[in-house]
Design a protein around this motif. Structure first.
Motif, PDB file in Angstrom:
ATOM      1  N   TYR A 158      18.920  67.322  76.027  1.00 27.94           N
ATOM      2  CA  TYR A 158      18.356  66.991  74.722  1.00 27.94           C
ATOM      3  C   TYR A 158      19.410  67.113  73.631  1.00 27.94           C
ATOM      4  O   TYR A 158      20.426  67.780  73.800  1.00 27.94           O
ATOM      5  N   GLU A 159      19.146  66.422  72.529  1.00 29.66           N
ATOM      6  CA  GLU A 159      19.993  66.484  71.343  1.00 29.66           C
ATOM      7  C   GLU A 159      19.097  66.791  70.152  1.00 29.66           C
ATOM      8  O   GLU A 159      17.940  66.366  70.116  1.00 29.66           O
ATOM      9  N   ARG A 181      19.110  66.591  65.895  1.00 27.83           N
ATOM     10  CA  ARG A 181      19.791  66.081  64.700  1.00 27.83           C
ATOM     11  C   ARG A 181      18.999  66.487  63.476  1.00 27.83           C
ATOM     12  O   ARG A 181      17.764  66.446  63.496  1.00 27.83           O
TER      13      ARG A 181
END
Length: 196
Positions: free
Chosen positions: A130-131, A133
């Motif tokens: 996962y990322e 932001r």
């Protein structure tokens, strides 16, 4: 079964702009009486087109953390489970599942608690990666366009048109393209219900 007409679409557009708008104001805009608008909204709710009237919070005015965009690559076949798990979290505002197994969500969390959000709500065995932001700003602007009422037949999967049927079973609404599909579905439903 009646579909959507231009007046229905305009009523929905006005409700999307302000769901608390009085029916008398809407009536003036669309050239109907307030009771006629009320009847149309009731019909749109019965059809399932209007599911409810929601509250749109401006989280920038509340101290609850920072807005983030989570992009999660789910393990094969587990995207729906990840989406459902995130949808149950208070901090999560929107969740989307794409056809390629990615789940994207917007959430507002304290700066150090994104990992805790995932640990608490998602089985990490379902997550490949996962990322996170930070979100600078966002805009939610739902629209109706020229959409037509076209649910899927609960029995055969065909598109239901004005000739179709609608049945409510135990509080759930089902649409059918024809009386034959409706009969088969209701018969099977009742049989399974009796056997349960």
């Amino acid at each position: 079964m009646r579909g959507l007409d231009d007046t229905d679409r305009e009523i929905v557009r006005l409700l999307l702009a302000d769901s608390r708008r009085p029916f008398s104001d809407i009536a003036e805009e669309v050239g109907l009486s307030a009771p006629a608008v009320s009847d149309r909204v009731d019909r749109l709710r019965e059809m399932g087109v209007v599911r409810g009237f929601t509250l749109d919070l401006d989280r920038s005015l509340l101290r609850s953390g920072v807005p983030v965009l989570l992009e999660i690559d789910a393990e094969p076949g587990r995207a729906t489970a990840v989406r459902d798990a995130l949808a149950g979290a208070d901090a999560v505002e929107h969740v989307f599942r794409t056809a390629d197994g990615r789940v994207t969500a917007t959430a507002t969390v304290p700066q150090t608690e994104v990992t805790e959000l995932l640990d608490t709500h998602v089985d990490l065995a379902d997550v490949d990666g996962y990322e996170v932001r930070l979100v600078a700003d966002s805009e939610w602007s739902p629209g109706l366009g020229t959409a037509e009422f076209a649910p899927e037949c609960a029995e055969c999967g065909n598109t239901v048109d004005e000739e179709g049927e609608r049945t409510v079973l135990d509080g759930d609404t089902y649409y059918f393209c024809c009386g034959s599909c409706e009969s088969r579905f209701v018969e099977r439903y009742e049989s399974l219900k009796e056997g349960a």
